[in-house]
Design an enzyme around this catalytic site. Structure first.
Site, PDB file in Angstrom:
ATOM      1  N   ASP A 175       0.860  -1.305   0.010  1.00  0.00           N
ATOM      2  CA  ASP A 175      -0.129  -0.021   0.054  1.00  0.00           C
ATOM      3  C   ASP A 175       0.786   1.293   0.052  1.00  0.00           C
ATOM      4  OD1 ASP A 175      -2.344   1.436   0.125  1.00  0.00           O
ATOM      5  OD2 ASP A 175      -2.656   1.293   2.226  1.00  0.00           O
ATOM      6  N   ASN A 231       1.364   3.470  -3.032  1.00  0.00           N
ATOM      7  CA  ASN A 231       1.940   4.003  -4.156  1.00  0.00           C
ATOM      8  C   ASN A 231       1.520   5.356  -4.575  1.00  0.00           C
ATOM      9  OD1 ASN A 231       2.878   1.434  -4.430  1.00  0.00           O
ATOM     10  ND2 ASN A 231       1.489   0.576  -6.033  1.00  0.00           N
ATOM     11  N   HIS A 234       2.670   3.325  -9.045  1.00  0.00           N
ATOM     12  CA  HIS A 234       2.559   2.089  -9.442  1.00  0.00           C
ATOM     13  C   HIS A 234       3.795   1.466 -10.042  1.00  0.00           C
ATOM     14  CE1 HIS A 234      -1.256   2.208  -7.774  1.00  0.00           C
ATOM     15  NE2 HIS A 234      -2.006   2.920  -9.056  1.00  0.00           N
ATOM     16  N   SER A 269     -10.311  -7.467  -5.632  1.00  0.00           N
ATOM     17  CA  SER A 269     -11.739  -7.528  -6.106  1.00  0.00           C
ATOM     18  C   SER A 269     -12.425  -6.172  -6.246  1.00  0.00           C
ATOM     19  CB  SER A 269     -12.681  -8.510  -5.517  1.00  0.00           C
ATOM     20  OG  SER A 269     -12.499  -8.613  -4.190  1.00  0.00           O
ATOM     21  N   ASN A 316     -10.513  -3.321  -6.354  1.00  0.00           N
ATOM     22  CA  ASN A 316      -9.849  -2.359  -7.159  1.00  0.00           C
ATOM     23  C   ASN A 316     -10.700  -1.847  -8.571  1.00  0.00           C
ATOM     24  OD1 ASN A 316      -6.640  -3.585  -6.304  1.00  0.00           O
ATOM     25  ND2 ASN A 316      -7.707  -1.907  -5.300  1.00  0.00           N
ATOM     26  N   TRP A 317     -11.490  -2.947  -8.891  1.00  0.00           N
ATOM     27  CA  TRP A 317     -12.395  -2.546 -10.128  1.00  0.00           C
ATOM     28  C   TRP A 317     -13.047  -1.049 -10.016  1.00  0.00           C
ATOM     29  CZ3 TRP A 317     -10.734  -5.064 -14.128  1.00  0.00           C
ATOM     30  CH2 TRP A 317     -10.341  -6.438 -13.793  1.00  0.00           C
ATOM     31  N   ARG A 370     -11.608   1.617  -9.097  1.00  0.00           N
ATOM     32  CA  ARG A 370     -10.854   2.758  -9.372  1.00  0.00           C
ATOM     33  C   ARG A 370     -10.873   3.226 -10.789  1.00  0.00           C
ATOM     34  NH1 ARG A 370      -5.164   2.057  -6.318  1.00  0.00           N
ATOM     35  NH2 ARG A 370      -5.935   1.540  -4.279  1.00  0.00           N
ATOM     36  N   ARG A 419      -5.293  -1.914   8.796  1.00  0.00           N
ATOM     37  CA  ARG A 419      -6.528  -2.778   8.457  1.00  0.00           C
ATOM     38  C   ARG A 419      -6.251  -4.014   7.334  1.00  0.00           C
ATOM     39  NH1 ARG A 419      -7.659   2.258   6.263  1.00  0.00           N
ATOM     40  NH2 ARG A 419      -7.249   2.467   4.194  1.00  0.00           N
ATOM     41  N   SER A 428      -8.406  -4.921   4.641  1.00  0.00           N
ATOM     42  CA  SER A 428      -8.769  -4.925   3.628  1.00  0.00           C
ATOM     43  C   SER A 428      -9.066  -6.093   2.766  1.00  0.00           C
ATOM     44  CB  SER A 428      -7.979  -3.817   2.806  1.00  0.00           C
ATOM     45  OG  SER A 428      -7.519  -2.513   3.217  1.00  0.00           O
ATOM     46  N   GLU A 488       1.097 -13.690  12.609  1.00  0.00           N
ATOM     47  CA  GLU A 488       1.457 -12.171  13.195  1.00  0.00           C
ATOM     48  C   GLU A 488       1.355 -11.343  12.340  1.00  0.00           C
ATOM     49  OE1 GLU A 488       2.897 -11.997  16.445  1.00  0.00           O
ATOM     50  OE2 GLU A 488       2.277 -13.942  16.729  1.00  0.00           O
TER      51      GLU A 488
HETATM   52  C1  FPP Z   1      -1.620   0.266  -3.457  1.00  0.00           C
HETATM   53  O1  FPP Z   1      -1.415   1.508  -3.613  1.00  0.00           O
HETATM   54  C2  FPP Z   1      -1.133  -0.588  -4.391  1.00  0.00           C
HETATM   55  C3  FPP Z   1      -2.018  -1.445  -5.546  1.00  0.00           C
HETATM   56  C4  FPP Z   1      -3.256  -0.707  -5.957  1.00  0.00           C
HETATM   57  C5  FPP Z   1      -1.650  -2.653  -5.716  1.00  0.00           C
HETATM   58  C6  FPP Z   1      -0.144  -2.939  -5.766  1.00  0.00           C
HETATM   59  C7  FPP Z   1       0.259  -2.820  -7.115  1.00  0.00           C
HETATM   60  C8  FPP Z   1       1.633  -2.781  -7.536  1.00  0.00           C
HETATM   61  C9  FPP Z   1       2.696  -2.864  -6.339  1.00  0.00           C
HETATM   62  C10 FPP Z   1       1.924  -2.390  -8.997  1.00  0.00           C
HETATM   63  C11 FPP Z   1       2.813  -3.727  -9.478  1.00  0.00           C
HETATM   64  C12 FPP Z   1       2.278  -4.753  -9.225  1.00  0.00           C
HETATM   65  C13 FPP Z   1       2.541  -5.819 -10.089  1.00  0.00           C
HETATM   66  C14 FPP Z   1       2.335  -7.450  -9.647  1.00  0.00           C
HETATM   67  C15 FPP Z   1       3.595  -5.771 -11.152  1.00  0.00           C
HETATM   68  P1  FPP Z   1      -2.323   2.742  -3.569  1.00  0.00           P
HETATM   69  O2  FPP Z   1      -2.818   3.013  -5.041  1.00  0.00           O
HETATM   70  O3  FPP Z   1      -3.531   2.016  -2.955  1.00  0.00           O
HETATM   71  O4  FPP Z   1      -1.704   3.790  -2.798  1.00  0.00           O
HETATM   72  P2  FPP Z   1      -2.590   4.811  -1.832  1.00  0.00           P
HETATM   73  O5  FPP Z   1      -3.354   4.343  -0.779  1.00  0.00           O
HETATM   74  O6  FPP Z   1      -1.364   5.905  -1.253  1.00  0.00           O
HETATM   75  O7  FPP Z   1      -3.176   5.705  -2.960  1.00  0.00           O
END
Ligand code: FPP
Length: 226
Positions: free
Chosen positions: A15, A17, A32, A61, A63-64, A66, A180, A182, A193
């Site tokens: 989490d 990115n 990302h 499931s 994340n769709w 977004r 959390r 999620s 743990e």
């Molecule tokens: C959380 O960041 C991350 C994700 C949406 C999923 C994880 C995806 C990657 C690490 C990209 C690469 C993955 C692969 C398998 C190549 P967020 O966008 O929720 O961050 P935020 O909460 O700060 O907005």
């Protein structure tokens, strides 16, 4: 070589990115992309630390929900990641395992994933990637399959989870400071743990994974006993 009290199976909720990119006034896609680099580093670190199984929450499931553009950035990242990393996975003896309903992805991604599953099937160390995964959905599916067989017991549900042949989950890590689960590995976390780390995923690397494993090694696990 890992210490004997190191975890065998570590799962990570990757989490942060978006926040990492925002801090740099960059688009989320850049976060990302750097998150993808952290995935590569962490897979290598798991080998250095001799973990038997690393499970990563790559696409839930939920994340769709977004924006379309962000979903398509994540899908493209996944395509490129498989193309770039697959040879190294095979060379490093990694076995890919997918948990979740990955067949909902675009047909070319499903093909790439199935090719990767086939090419890595003899690996001895497991990288499990959660794709279109939700723990509640997983548990409901397992309960349904167990019921079809006649008996809904914890052991029967276990046998029908996506994680059935993986080692028991020892340690669950979440980055970015959020505390959390999620909808990730809810059943499997019963005795795991948990470590919540204040690092954004794109900054994660071997030292973080090692620190979490060392903290795990110092904890006394009770499994309900005393
Ligand atoms: C959380 O960041 C991350 C994700 C949406 C999923 C994880 C995806 C990657 C690490 C990209 C690469 C993955 C692969 C398998 C190549 P967020 O966008 O929720 O961050 P935020 O909460 O700060 O907005």
């Amino acid at each position: 070589m890992a210490a004997s009290n190191f975890p065998r199976h570590v799962a990570i909720i990757m989490d942060g990115n978006g926040r990492w990119a925002k801090k740099r006034a960059m688009p989320r896609a850049f976060g990302h992309k750097q998150g993808g680099e952290a995935v590569r580093r962490t897979v290598e670190a798991a080998k250095t630390l001799d973990l038997e199984c690393l499970t990563l929450y790559a696409f839930s499931s939920e994340n769709w929900k977004r924006e379309e553009g962000e979903i398509s950035d994540l899908m493209n990242l996944m395509r490129r990641f498989i193309e770039k990393e697959l040879d190294a996975f095979v060379a490093n003896g990694l076995r890919l395992k997918i948990i979740g309903d990955y067949k909902a992805f675009a047909p070319d991604i499903v093909d790439k994933l199935e090719d990767a599953l086939e090419r890595t099937k003899d690996g001895t160390r497991t990288l499990a990637v959660a794709l279109n995964y939700g723990a509640q959905q997983e548990i409901a599916r397992a309960a349904r399959l167990a019921a079809e067989e006649g008996e809904v017991t914890p052991a029967a549900i276990d046998r029908h989870l996506y994680t059935a042949e993986l080692p028991p989950l020892d340690l669950l890590i979440r980055t970015s400071g959020e505390v959390r689960l999620s909808n990730f590995l809810l059943w499997q976390s019963a005795y795991a743990e948990m470590i919540f780390m204040d690092v954004l995923w794109p900054d994660f690397g071997e030292e973080h994974l090692r620190a979490a494993c060392e903290t795990f090694a110092k904890r006394e696990r009770r499994f309900g006993g005393r």
